[in-house]
Write a protein that holds these residues in place. Structure first.
Motif, PDB file in Angstrom:
ATOM      1  N   TYR A 169       0.858  -1.183   0.000  1.00 25.49           N
ATOM      2  CA  TYR A 169       0.000   0.000   0.000  1.00 25.49           C
ATOM      3  C   TYR A 169       0.895   1.233   0.000  1.00 25.49           C
ATOM      4  N   GLY A 230       0.692  -6.046   3.497  1.00 23.28           N
ATOM      5  CA  GLY A 230      -0.176  -7.130   3.924  1.00 23.28           C
ATOM      6  C   GLY A 230       0.330  -8.465   3.418  1.00 23.28           C
ATOM      7  N   GLU A 238      -6.266 -11.132   1.366  1.00 22.92           N
ATOM      8  CA  GLU A 238      -5.420 -10.555   2.400  1.00 22.92           C
ATOM      9  C   GLU A 238      -5.996 -10.887   3.771  1.00 22.92           C
ATOM     10  N   ARG A 241      -2.309  -7.257   7.960  1.00 26.14           N
ATOM     11  CA  ARG A 241      -1.626  -6.083   7.385  1.00 26.14           C
ATOM     12  C   ARG A 241      -0.929  -5.327   8.513  1.00 26.14           C
ATOM     13  N   GLU A 243       0.619  -1.510   9.290  1.00 30.76           N
ATOM     14  CA  GLU A 243       0.599  -0.120   8.839  1.00 30.76           C
ATOM     15  C   GLU A 243       1.594   0.686   9.663  1.00 30.76           C
ATOM     16  N   VAL A 304      -7.374  -8.263   8.704  1.00 32.71           N
ATOM     17  CA  VAL A 304      -8.154  -7.713   7.590  1.00 32.71           C
ATOM     18  C   VAL A 304      -9.548  -8.311   7.544  1.00 32.71           C
TER      19      VAL A 304
END
Length: 306
Positions: A169, A230, A238, A241, A243, A304
């Motif tokens: 991402y 992810g 997925e 993940r 972040e 997710v």
């Protein structure tokens, strides 16, 4: 000692040794998202890398004219943390400098690690306090290892991690649009940067986890505009993940594909380049913290499917 955070949906277990996240379970499905720490492959689950990330040239650094030896990744992962303010969905651990740490890292500090549970995962927050009278220089990073393939037993899980994919991402948490990222090469077995780079193909934001993806140690993505990574199962679904707003991402496992895990590592620092002879404060991505100052960062693990 192991501590439990729990709500209606998620259960997490954290070990006070290293303040290490050991388990993250979706209670509705029973799925465990963390690696089981099988010592046949790698006996950790989510160590905290502090005050260094990776190896240093000569296993030492230079500061104010002195050469100081220290182990790979520093010492926080191997020390007992003290617990403060435990709640059902939040807990803080802290580590303070002492005579032993000052021999390896000549700065007075307090490292606080707070875990915050929610209904879609867990956030790990770091707060570092410089308790000394001089500027402190340090690195810090996460190293969580996720089960890959996932353990839910569904039809798309796959039989090995080579059935799975990484999903990238951008810094706005939108699917990554570039067709390639550049990985900084880490020499094997030295564990130092070679100064070279190699391309990694990205198709529809996905990187295929093939048999040789970790032959050259971790994928090391420096300032590539990545805001999250992810892991997807064999069917492209997925399931977990990570972040983070970090300058460097490490993505790692041992080369043996029978090792059923992949680490997604947000780094505020990096290992040394081969032959590095500079001072501590000159190391790339090194963080500086003024006397009595504080520094805060962290990351979020998102389930997710939750």
């Amino acid at each position: 000692m192991r501590y439990i955070l729990e709500n209606e949906r998620i259960k997490a277990e954290i070990e006070s040794l290293g303040a290490e996240l050991k388990s993250l379970v979706d209670k509705e499905t029973g799925q465990e998202y963390m690696w089981e720490a099988d010592p046949a492959f790698w006996g950790k689950t989510s160590p905290i890398l502090f005050p260094f990330i990776g190896k240093l040239e000569g296993a030492a650094f230079w500061h104010e004219g002195k050469r100081i030896e220290i182990e790979k990744h520093g010492f926080a992962r191997d020390l007992e943390f003290t617990v403060a303010d435990p709640d059902p969905d939040k807990i803080t651990f802290y580590l303070e400098s002492n005579e032993d740490t000052l021999q390896k890292f000549p700065f007075g500090f307090r490292l606080e690690v707070t875990y915050l549970l929610n209904h879609k995962g867990i956030t790990e927050k770091w707060r570092i306090v410089n308790k000394g009278s001089n500027t402190m220089y340090f690195s810090i990073g996460g190293h969580p290892a996720f089960a890959c393939p996932p353990k839910s037993g569904g039809p798309d899980c796959g039989q090995s991690r080579t059935d799975c994919y990484l999903k990238l991402y951008d810094d706005k948490l939108q699917p990554f649009r570039k067709s390639e990222v550049r990985s900084t090469e880490i020499m094997v077995p030295e564990g130092l940067l070679s100064g070279a780079y190699f391309p990694v193909q990205v198709e529809n934001s996905l990187i295929k986890v093939n048999e040789h993806i970790f032959d050259r140690d971790a994928l090391c993505l420096e300032r590539q505009g990545v805001g999250a990574v992810g892991i997807c199962d064999a069917g492209g679904r997925e399931y977990v993940r990570l972040e983070a707003e970090c300058p460097v991402w490490g993505i790692w496992s041992v080369p043996d594909s029978k090792a059923a895990y992949i680490c997604l590592e947000p780094w505020w620092g990096i290992c040394d380049s081969s032959g590095y002879q500079g001072m501590l404060k000159e190391r790339p991505y090194t963080n500086s913290l003024a006397a009595e100052g504080t520094w805060e960062q962290g990351f979020t693990i998102r389930i997710v499917s939750a």
